[in-house]
Design a protein around this motif. Sequence first.
Motif, PDB file in Angstrom:
ATOM      1  N   GLN A   4       0.814  -1.200   0.000  1.00 26.50           N
ATOM      2  CA  GLN A   4       0.000   0.000   0.000  1.00 26.50           C
ATOM      3  C   GLN A   4       0.858   1.266   0.000  1.00 26.50           C
ATOM      4  O   GLN A   4       0.402   2.326  -0.414  1.00 26.50           O
ATOM      5  CB  GLN A   4      -0.922   0.007   1.217  1.00 26.50           C
ATOM      6  CG  GLN A   4      -2.071  -0.989   1.105  1.00 26.50           C
ATOM      7  CD  GLN A   4      -2.963  -0.904   2.326  1.00 26.50           C
ATOM      8  OE1 GLN A   4      -2.821  -1.667   3.254  1.00 26.50           O
ATOM      9  NE2 GLN A   4      -3.877   0.034   2.313  1.00 26.50           N
ATOM     10  N   ILE A   5       2.098   1.178   0.472  1.00 26.02           N
ATOM     11  CA  ILE A   5       2.929   2.378   0.530  1.00 26.02           C
ATOM     12  C   ILE A   5       3.518   2.720  -0.836  1.00 26.02           C
ATOM     13  O   ILE A   5       4.152   3.749  -0.986  1.00 26.02           O
ATOM     14  CB  ILE A   5       4.083   2.206   1.546  1.00 26.02           C
ATOM     15  CG1 ILE A   5       5.108   1.170   1.045  1.00 26.02           C
ATOM     16  CG2 ILE A   5       3.575   1.846   2.911  1.00 26.02           C
ATOM     17  CD1 ILE A   5       6.359   1.102   1.885  1.00 26.02           C
ATOM     18  N   THR A   7       2.108   3.573  -3.606  1.00 26.67           N
ATOM     19  CA  THR A   7       1.387   4.500  -4.467  1.00 26.67           C
ATOM     20  C   THR A   7       0.477   5.396  -3.661  1.00 26.67           C
ATOM     21  O   THR A   7       0.030   5.036  -2.570  1.00 26.67           O
ATOM     22  CB  THR A   7       0.552   3.754  -5.529  1.00 26.67           C
ATOM     23  OG1 THR A   7      -0.168   4.710  -6.305  1.00 26.67           O
ATOM     24  CG2 THR A   7      -0.424   2.794  -4.900  1.00 26.67           C
ATOM     25  N   HIS A   8       0.213   6.578  -4.188  1.00 28.16           N
ATOM     26  CA  HIS A   8      -0.723   7.476  -3.521  1.00 28.16           C
ATOM     27  C   HIS A   8      -2.159   7.082  -3.796  1.00 28.16           C
ATOM     28  O   HIS A   8      -3.085   7.662  -3.246  1.00 28.16           O
ATOM     29  CB  HIS A   8      -0.482   8.927  -3.963  1.00 28.16           C
ATOM     30  CG  HIS A   8      -0.767   9.169  -5.410  1.00 28.16           C
ATOM     31  ND1 HIS A   8       0.143   8.918  -6.386  1.00 28.16           N
ATOM     32  CD2 HIS A   8      -1.862   9.650  -6.041  1.00 28.16           C
ATOM     33  CE1 HIS A   8      -0.358   9.245  -7.569  1.00 28.16           C
ATOM     34  NE2 HIS A   8      -1.576   9.680  -7.389  1.00 28.16           N
ATOM     35  N   GLU A   9      -2.368   6.107  -4.678  1.00 32.05           N
ATOM     36  CA  GLU A   9      -3.708   5.610  -4.962  1.00 32.05           C
ATOM     37  C   GLU A   9      -4.014   4.453  -4.009  1.00 32.05           C
ATOM     38  O   GLU A   9      -3.459   3.355  -4.139  1.00 32.05           O
ATOM     39  CB  GLU A   9      -3.813   5.138  -6.409  1.00 32.05           C
ATOM     40  CG  GLU A   9      -3.879   6.263  -7.413  1.00 32.05           C
ATOM     41  CD  GLU A   9      -5.170   7.046  -7.297  1.00 32.05           C
ATOM     42  OE1 GLU A   9      -6.252   6.428  -7.381  1.00 32.05           O
ATOM     43  OE2 GLU A   9      -5.113   8.264  -7.106  1.00 32.05           O
ATOM     44  N   ASP A 107      10.275   3.959  -9.437  1.00 32.49           N
ATOM     45  CA  ASP A 107      10.117   5.339  -9.012  1.00 32.49           C
ATOM     46  C   ASP A 107      11.227   6.184  -9.631  1.00 32.49           C
ATOM     47  O   ASP A 107      12.418   5.916  -9.401  1.00 32.49           O
ATOM     48  CB  ASP A 107      10.201   5.453  -7.485  1.00 32.49           C
ATOM     49  CG  ASP A 107       9.035   4.785  -6.782  1.00 32.49           C
ATOM     50  OD1 ASP A 107       7.947   4.763  -7.374  1.00 32.49           O
ATOM     51  OD2 ASP A 107       9.211   4.310  -5.642  1.00 32.49           O
ATOM     52  N   ARG A 121       5.700   7.453 -10.355  1.00 34.45           N
ATOM     53  CA  ARG A 121       5.719   6.032 -10.017  1.00 34.45           C
ATOM     54  C   ARG A 121       5.123   5.262 -11.193  1.00 34.45           C
ATOM     55  O   ARG A 121       4.009   5.551 -11.641  1.00 34.45           O
ATOM     56  CB  ARG A 121       4.917   5.772  -8.747  1.00 34.45           C
ATOM     57  CG  ARG A 121       4.778   4.296  -8.380  1.00 34.45           C
ATOM     58  CD  ARG A 121       4.518   4.134  -6.909  1.00 34.45           C
ATOM     59  NE  ARG A 121       5.686   4.553  -6.157  1.00 34.45           N
ATOM     60  CZ  ARG A 121       5.628   5.045  -4.907  1.00 34.45           C
ATOM     61  NH1 ARG A 121       4.463   5.184  -4.317  1.00 34.45           N
ATOM     62  NH2 ARG A 121       6.730   5.384  -4.287  1.00 34.45           N
ATOM     63  N   GLY A 148       8.901  10.131  -0.126  1.00 35.73           N
ATOM     64  CA  GLY A 148       7.518  10.575  -0.062  1.00 35.73           C
ATOM     65  C   GLY A 148       6.661   9.961  -1.153  1.00 35.73           C
ATOM     66  O   GLY A 148       7.020   8.955  -1.774  1.00 35.73           O
ATOM     67  N   GLN A 149       5.530  10.580  -1.400  1.00 37.30           N
ATOM     68  CA  GLN A 149       4.578  10.067  -2.370  1.00 37.30           C
ATOM     69  C   GLN A 149       4.871  10.615  -3.770  1.00 37.30           C
ATOM     70  O   GLN A 149       5.422  11.711  -3.914  1.00 37.30           O
ATOM     71  CB  GLN A 149       3.152  10.449  -1.959  1.00 37.30           C
ATOM     72  CG  GLN A 149       2.707   9.832  -0.656  1.00 37.30           C
ATOM     73  CD  GLN A 149       2.755   8.317  -0.701  1.00 37.30           C
ATOM     74  OE1 GLN A 149       2.284   7.700  -1.656  1.00 37.30           O
ATOM     75  NE2 GLN A 149       3.318   7.703   0.331  1.00 37.30           N
ATOM     76  N   ASP A 151       4.204  12.316  -7.459  1.00 35.92           N
ATOM     77  CA  ASP A 151       3.316  13.348  -7.990  1.00 35.92           C
ATOM     78  C   ASP A 151       2.302  12.750  -8.958  1.00 35.92           C
ATOM     79  O   ASP A 151       1.163  13.222  -9.047  1.00 35.92           O
ATOM     80  CB  ASP A 151       4.135  14.425  -8.700  1.00 35.92           C
ATOM     81  CG  ASP A 151       5.060  15.176  -7.752  1.00 35.92           C
ATOM     82  OD1 ASP A 151       4.560  15.719  -6.752  1.00 35.92           O
ATOM     83  OD2 ASP A 151       6.279  15.194  -8.000  1.00 35.92           O
ATOM     84  N   THR A 153       1.155   8.735 -10.918  1.00 32.10           N
ATOM     85  CA  THR A 153       1.330   7.290 -11.062  1.00 32.10           C
ATOM     86  C   THR A 153       0.901   6.872 -12.463  1.00 32.10           C
ATOM     87  O   THR A 153      -0.163   7.269 -12.939  1.00 32.10           O
ATOM     88  CB  THR A 153       0.500   6.517 -10.020  1.00 32.10           C
ATOM     89  OG1 THR A 153       0.973   6.833  -8.715  1.00 32.10           O
ATOM     90  CG2 THR A 153       0.612   5.012 -10.237  1.00 32.10           C
TER      91      THR A 153
END
Length: 528
Positions: A4-5, A7-9, A107, A121, A148-149, A151, A153
């Motif tokens: 889960q870490i 992607t920001h989705e 990444d 990503r 970090g996340q 910008d 994906t």
Amino acid sequence: MNPQILTHEPGLLRHMAFVYDNLSAPRLIELALARNEGHLTASGALHVLTGKYTGRSPKDKYIVDEPGVTNSINWGPVNRPVSEAHFERLYSKALQYMNGRDAFVFDGFAGADRRRQLKFRVVTEMAWHNLFMRQLLIRPTADNPFTGQPDFTILALPGLQADPAADGTSSETFIIISLERKVVLIGGTMYAGEMKKSVFSILNCILPMKGMFPMHCSANIGEAGDVALFFGLSGTGKTTLSADPGRRLIGDDEHVWSDEGIYNIEGGCYAKCIGLSADKEPQIWNAIKHGTVLENVAVDPVTRIADYNDNRYTENTRAAYPLDHIPNAFTGGTAGHPNTIVFLTADAFGVLPPVAKLTKPQAIYHFLSGYTSKLAGTERGVTKPEATFSACFGAPFLPLHPSVYANLLSEKISRHNVDIYLINTGWIGGPYGVGKRINLPYTRAMVTAALDGSLKNASYSKDPVFGLHIPDSVPGVPSDVLNPVNTWNDKSGYMEQARKLASLFIENFQKNTPDVAEEVAAAGPVLL
């Protein structure tokens, strides 16, 4: 590792069978071979075939019509809208499709200027797709880590196909950019160039709003620090002509011009290699080695030797390799303001001069026109050269109106006193099918003369139809090659073709760019 870490989705990789996270190039190659995605060639490159799609599919590219961007996008046949509901439906299908499958994650950054980098990503179902983007984006380093996340994906799933009736697409293939969700969905095609150009399209939307000029061009730098830009569509020579042994390559396709100078968007090159030879293009030839992805090139099944003259799969054969495969690459990817700009075109009519010096109004006119001949294989369905106009030499990747980019170019030219040249890498002595391609060594000599200042104060003759200033002599080039009418046996045929092309220029400009300064509108061809 908690997927889960990655992607920001939320939930994107939750149900994957296994997540391969930021693998090295050798490991990705091993997995691609183990999964029968490709084979090694005699030079050590990874050879892959992309199946039905061997070029971009522009009619299957969409931007999600979202509240925050709907008034900014130049909607039309290039920037096709798709509803938020259709995007969400396809995104849900993507999650279901990925359930129980392996995923490869890379990444990387877009933009060599660390102050302005965007984090991307890339999640793929194929190992070689991940390798492709690893070589073309800018790779993180110990002193510039990806933290970090992301910008944006990118989710590339060639095995996932759309249902046009339900999903709002034109076919089973889709390339969809959501600027608000910050997601790119790609399905139904294995052609890796769709990922690369999605990154460029995003930057072409974001950066002009910050006063920066994204450009579809290659760039190199001389020993004195002089910078040259080469604008042009695919197949016109951006990669070939910027890979100059006498200069250092900054990048071969995508750059940004900021207040400080230029910087490369990418960390690799995507060279077209049909007809590639060691003597004419030694840098590209030698770059095709271990770590390079070789797309749709015919390879002998026994010797594993590539045949770059064989177009059985497509004319659009490609090699993707990191910039450091070029021995004299300019490390760092950032440089000063350009001294010279070259517009490249491949004229299938055979009437544009091999080299011409442009005034500033002519430069803006030709930038907005973006004329070339679309070469076979670059896009789906193109089997022979077709005359085309692509605003800013990159209309398929421009979400905003062409005038936005033209205004940025105009301001930069004036501020930095840049010399601009038009160079035709297409046909002379007749149109396509009658004439022949301009000799590459001649073209290189013309580029050299433009960059070293030899043409700055040369004597010129004015072309009566296109108004272009043609040099009377260029070192290393026969004088009768410089004026295209001299290369035609049929002079009346030349004028007929010249008028035909001039008419197309005028029609295109009046249709697509009617609101320009009077001096720009007057800088185009005239009908005699």
